[in-house]
Design an enzyme around this catalytic site. Structure first.
Site: not given
Length: 377
Positions: A92, A95, A217, A267
């Site tokens: 990833d 963030g 999101g 995930d």
């Protein structure tokens, strides 16, 4: 042309099953990626994880850049060699953890500046730095763009601003990443629960051009029904010929519903986090091994499993380990849970290939209903 070939072998409604081919091995989709946060899937060896049938792991940029540092991992041969995992790794961007874990985080157009949750040290994570860490230093196979996260619910103008900044950062990530044959770059769709904003995000990402596309999101406060409402339209806004990855999801019911709606990759830390707290996932839902009713239960968690943790140990023994806070209990339950998730994915792939996903989904929901209220962790 995309870095990794993605072959869809069968569809059933919106659902697809296929293979994403990488130089380090094939990823069968729908796929679940166990999370190796700090270079380890917690409580498990890579041999344990491989034995469950996992084709790919997720590594965490934020945690690895802080400790032991991405530069040290690079000096030691890259993340694959460091953790002794030879199959593909997706990292990833860092963030999400910057927003959720750092003591102080400041977002500007240029980068995110934050303080480490470990020692308070100051760091800057820009799109270019995220690409350097993931692609060059860690050496991951699938690299994620840096994006800006917004917890839901949020004002539409806040969601829109973060989505558009994420798109601009995606363009910078693409430039910094360049053209690579042995690594892939995924863009991340944002836009909260707005179909209009999600469509705008998808159009911007497709114009930039990525090897795969994530739905970001979600699982940030909107709940299962809210997530499903977004997944009713979001996957279809993304290119049908590339993998679709729902980030940070999730519970088995979330996965089944997302696959039904056309998602290919997942995930979540749930399997190992549950295992460390005495919870086992089963075909009829989660059970809490702390409960006294398992104290003399001689049956295993799954007698048909190929995984020793699921097949060879009684619930009574697991109950004992959990009550005594023995490390072995955490190991066995984490191993079982990762195996359960992989078995779920295998079942979904077979159901799609055989054109019976509707029956699979119906049977899955019926089994969950049998879970009594005292089984929750």
């Amino acid at each position: 042309m995309a870095a990794f070939p993605f072959t869809i072998s069968a569809t059933d409604g919106a659902a697809r099953t296929g293979v994403l081919s990488t130089p380090r091995g094939e990823i069968r989709t729908p796929a679940f990626m166990p999370v190796g946060t700090a270079g380890t899937v917690k409580a498990l060896t890579v041999d344990h994880v491989a034995a469950t049938g996992a084709d790919i792991l997720l590594g965490n940029t934020y945690h690895l850049m802080l400790r032991p540092t991405a530069e040290r991992v690079a000096r030691l041969g890259g993340l694959h060699r460091f953790m002794r995992w030879e199959k593909p790794i997706l990292t990833d961007s860092g963030g999400f953890q910057v927003m959720s874990l750092s003591k102080i985080a400041k977002v500007t157009e240029e980068a995110v500046t934050f303080q480490s949750h470990i020692d308070g040290s100051r760091h800057v994570l820009s799109p270019e730095r995220s690409m350097e860490i993931q692609a060059e230093l860690l050496g991951s196979d699938i690299v994620m763009q840096l994006d800006e996260l917004v917890a839901l619910p949020a004002e539409e103008n806040v969601v829109a601003g973060a989505m558009r900044r994420s798109a601009r950062w995606g363009e910078r990530c693409k430039r910094a990443f360049g053209a690579r044959e042995s690594q892939a770059l995924f863009g991340i769709q944002q836009g909260g629960q707005s179909e209009r904003l999600r469509r705008e995000s998808a159009e911007r990402l497709v114009e930039i051009g990525f090897d795969g596309y994530a739905i970001g999101g979600l699982a940030v406060g909107e709940g299962h029904e809210g997530m499903c409402a977004v997944l009713d339209f979001a996957p279809g806004q993304l290119p049908a010929d590339r993998p679709r990855y729902l980030m940070g999801v999730g519970k088995p019911i979330d996965i089944v519903e997302a696959v039904w709606r056309g998602v290919d990759m997942f995930d979540c830390v749930l399997p190992t986090r549950s295992g460390r707290h005495g919870q086992a996932w089963t075909a009829s839902g989660p059970i809490n091994l702390k409960n006294a009713r398992f104290a003399e239960d001689e049956t295993p968690l799954d007698p048909d499993s190929d995984v020793p943790a699921s097949r060879d140990y009684s619930k009574a023994y697991l109950h004992h380990l959990v009550k005594c806070d023995e490390i072995l209990g955490q190991v066995l339950l984490s191993w079982h849970n990762v195996a359960y998730f992989q078995r779920l994915m295998a079942g979904l792939r077979t159901a799609i290939a055989e054109g019976r996903l509707a029956q699979f989904r119906q049977a899955f929901h019926a089994a969950q209903v049998r879970t009594s209220s005292d089984t929750a962790a």
